[in-house]
Design a protein around this motif. Structure first.
Motif, mmCIF file in Angstrom:
data_model
loop_
_atom_site.group_PDB
_atom_site.id
_atom_site.type_symbol
_atom_site.label_atom_id
_atom_site.label_comp_id
_atom_site.label_asym_id
_atom_site.label_seq_id
_atom_site.Cartn_x
_atom_site.Cartn_y
_atom_site.Cartn_z
ATOM 1 N N PRO A 19 0.827 -1.210 0.000
ATOM 2 C CA PRO A 19 0.000 0.000 0.000
ATOM 3 C C PRO A 19 0.869 1.271 0.000
ATOM 4 C CG PRO A 19 -0.676 -1.536 1.726
ATOM 5 C CD PRO A 19 0.651 -1.983 1.228
ATOM 6 N N THR A 20 0.216 2.401 0.050
ATOM 7 C CA THR A 20 0.855 3.677 -0.261
ATOM 8 C C THR A 20 1.943 4.120 0.709
ATOM 9 O OG1 THR A 20 -1.182 4.420 -1.313
ATOM 10 C CG2 THR A 20 0.407 6.119 -0.713
ATOM 11 N N SER A 21 3.075 4.444 0.132
ATOM 12 C CA SER A 21 4.174 5.092 0.846
ATOM 13 C C SER A 21 5.218 5.486 -0.180
ATOM 14 C CB SER A 21 4.787 4.156 1.892
ATOM 15 O OG SER A 21 5.744 4.852 2.665
ATOM 16 N N GLN A 22 5.833 6.647 0.006
ATOM 17 C CA GLN A 22 6.864 7.099 -0.927
ATOM 18 C C GLN A 22 7.785 8.104 -0.252
ATOM 19 O OE1 GLN A 22 4.697 10.436 -3.593
ATOM 20 N NE2 GLN A 22 3.725 8.429 -3.787
ATOM 21 N N VAL A 23 8.962 8.261 -0.813
ATOM 22 C CA VAL A 23 9.931 9.226 -0.288
ATOM 23 C C VAL A 23 10.267 10.229 -1.373
ATOM 24 C CG1 VAL A 23 12.288 9.571 0.566
ATOM 25 C CG2 VAL A 23 10.930 7.638 1.399
ATOM 26 N N LEU A 24 10.117 11.495 -1.047
ATOM 27 C CA LEU A 24 10.475 12.576 -1.959
ATOM 28 C C LEU A 24 11.756 13.232 -1.468
ATOM 29 C CD1 LEU A 24 9.646 14.407 -4.394
ATOM 30 C CD2 LEU A 24 8.610 15.929 -2.687
ATOM 31 N N GLU A 25 12.784 13.184 -2.321
ATOM 32 C CA GLU A 25 14.039 13.877 -2.014
ATOM 33 C C GLU A 25 14.028 15.208 -2.754
ATOM 34 O OE1 GLU A 25 17.608 11.482 -2.501
ATOM 35 O OE2 GLU A 25 16.369 9.662 -2.364
ATOM 36 N N ILE A 26 14.101 16.288 -2.005
ATOM 37 C CA ILE A 26 14.033 17.613 -2.596
ATOM 38 C C ILE A 26 14.837 18.579 -1.737
ATOM 39 C CG2 ILE A 26 11.794 17.984 -1.450
ATOM 40 C CD1 ILE A 26 11.006 19.826 -3.763
ATOM 41 N N ARG A 27 15.854 19.168 -2.334
ATOM 42 C CA ARG A 27 16.706 20.158 -1.678
ATOM 43 C C ARG A 27 17.223 19.651 -0.323
ATOM 44 N NH1 ARG A 27 15.891 25.366 -3.846
ATOM 45 N NH2 ARG A 27 17.598 26.045 -2.508
ATOM 46 N N ASN A 28 17.821 18.470 -0.348
ATOM 47 C CA ASN A 28 18.457 17.856 0.820
ATOM 48 C C ASN A 28 17.475 17.383 1.895
ATOM 49 O OD1 ASN A 28 21.097 18.252 -0.224
ATOM 50 N ND2 ASN A 28 21.059 20.370 0.494
ATOM 51 N N HIS A 29 16.195 17.363 1.594
ATOM 52 C CA HIS A 29 15.193 16.787 2.489
ATOM 53 C C HIS A 29 14.800 15.414 1.964
ATOM 54 C CE1 HIS A 29 14.445 20.247 5.042
ATOM 55 N NE2 HIS A 29 14.323 21.027 3.974
ATOM 56 N N HIS A 30 14.469 14.516 2.895
ATOM 57 C CA HIS A 30 13.883 13.225 2.542
ATOM 58 C C HIS A 30 12.516 13.164 3.235
ATOM 59 C CE1 HIS A 30 18.018 12.386 1.440
ATOM 60 N NE2 HIS A 30 17.630 11.266 0.860
ATOM 61 N N PHE A 31 11.466 13.529 2.509
ATOM 62 C CA PHE A 31 10.126 13.569 3.071
ATOM 63 C C PHE A 31 9.439 12.226 2.836
ATOM 64 C CE2 PHE A 31 10.377 18.293 1.981
ATOM 65 C CZ PHE A 31 10.634 18.669 3.295
ATOM 66 N N LEU A 32 8.960 11.608 3.912
ATOM 67 C CA LEU A 32 8.179 10.375 3.801
ATOM 68 C C LEU A 32 6.708 10.759 3.691
ATOM 69 C CD1 LEU A 32 8.015 7.263 3.866
ATOM 70 C CD2 LEU A 32 7.837 7.423 6.367
ATOM 71 N N ILE A 33 6.060 10.297 2.613
ATOM 72 C CA ILE A 33 4.662 10.637 2.361
ATOM 73 C C ILE A 33 3.822 9.368 2.488
ATOM 74 C CG2 ILE A 33 3.060 11.748 0.782
ATOM 75 C CD1 ILE A 33 5.536 12.887 -0.694
ATOM 76 N N ASP A 34 2.941 9.364 3.466
ATOM 77 C CA ASP A 34 2.159 8.196 3.868
ATOM 78 C C ASP A 34 3.086 7.072 4.342
ATOM 79 O OD1 ASP A 34 -0.347 9.231 3.790
ATOM 80 O OD2 ASP A 34 -0.901 8.422 1.848
ATOM 81 N N CYS A 35 2.500 6.176 5.138
ATOM 82 C CA CYS A 35 3.345 5.172 5.797
ATOM 83 C C CYS A 35 2.519 3.913 6.045
ATOM 84 C CB CYS A 35 3.884 5.744 7.114
ATOM 85 S SG CYS A 35 5.142 4.715 7.921
#
Length: 301
Positions: A19-35
């Motif tokens: 099921p849904t979960s993803q990691v967005l790497e943007i400008r030295n951040h690693h944002f976890l979206i849904d878990c």
């Protein structure tokens, strides 16, 4: 900007899909979206370090979007995490997580901050000098938000040849990067564009989780570079999408088209289908720049 899909299927985990979960790497951040469930396993499979994650964004409180959160929070403790962790999600998420920790007599060894959301209007939930994150109010069976991640404009790039030619001292370099013109000792003003280059255009990413088809958030995601949009069903099951408050691939493509998105990524596929290629085919009849998410797939923009 880099997106790693940890899971992108609806409802329940299966042997080869999550099921849904993803990691967005943007400008030295690693944002976890849904878990969702198995998120921490997928993080390991995709070689994403747990310590890189400091901000987790939960769209809504259906299990296939947050049931992996308590496990990840607990694992952080077992791994002796010391860095702060921020969790953004609907009102109630704090009570749910703390109740589990309390009855397990298992508290974190790090600072855990909850940012509970209940506004029906878009609001900024995170901002620093590089990135700004806003909510995208969606329409689902429970209170739900998507998230819009936008880079802030970067500094201009110094033209080293021009700087040397005009014998500009190093103390003025930061002003040049900030876009300012430079005045020489003899009174000559050198325009900034002759001393620096334009930075890369700031990128944006919109994550639109579970929602029935609605155009209420088009203005929020207008001109977004990359749109991830749920597409639980195909048009042959449109009656189910309306009843369960989800979208079809065709409807997701219509949203991308009307929002003038540059790229569309479909996800949250119902597991009733043998192949997800049909989702691409259906969407591309309306929005050609459509791609499919899949577990473990990486997009670099």
């Amino acid at each position: 900007m880099k997106l790693t899909i940890l899971g992108c299927y609806a409802a329940t985990p299966r042997t080869f899909t999550n099921p849904t979960s993803q990691v967005l790497e943007i400008r030295n951040h690693h944002f976890l979206i849904d878990c969702a469930e198995a998120t921490q396993v997928q993080l390991r499979k995709n070689k994403i370090k747990f310590t890189q994650i400091s901000h987790i964004f939960i769209s809504h409180l259906h299990g296939d979007h947050f049931y992996g959160l308590i496990g990840l929070i607990s694992s952080f403790t077992l791994l002796n995490r010391t860095n702060d962790l921020h969790v953004y999600g609907p009102k109630g998420i704090k009570e749910i997580i703390l109740l589990q920790l309390r009855y397990a007599n298992s508290y974190t060894g790090y600072q855990l901050f909850f940012h509970e959301l209940e506004s029906r209007e878009s609001e900024v939930v995170f901002e620093d000098d590089k990135v700004i994150v806003s909510t995208i109010p969606l329409k689902h069976r429970v209170y739900t938000n998507g998230y819009l991640f936008r880079e802030k404009p970067a500094e201009r790039k110094l033209d080293s040849n021009a700087v040397r030619e005009h014998k500009i001292e190093i103390c003025y370099f930061q002003n040049i990067k900030n876009g300012k013109d430079i005045k020489l000792d003899d009174g000559t003003v050198i325009p900034n564009e002759k001393l620096s280059f334009d930075p890369p255009a700031p990128k944006s990413y919109a994550f639109c989780s579970d929602t029935v088809y609605t155009e209420s958030y088009l203005d929020i995601i207008k001109d977004v570079d990359v749109l991830y949009h749920e597409s639980t069903f195909l048009e042959t099951e449109a009656h189910l999408s309306e009843r369960t408050m989800h979208c079809t691939a065709k409807q997701a493509a219509e949203i991308a088209l009307k929002a003038h998105a540059k790229q569309l990524i479909l996800g949250h596929f119902s597991t009733r289908y043998d192949s997800i290629e049909s989702f691409r085919e259906e969407a591309q009849t309306i929005f050609p720049a459509t791609d499919l998410a899949d577990d473990g797939k990486v997009f670099e923009f």
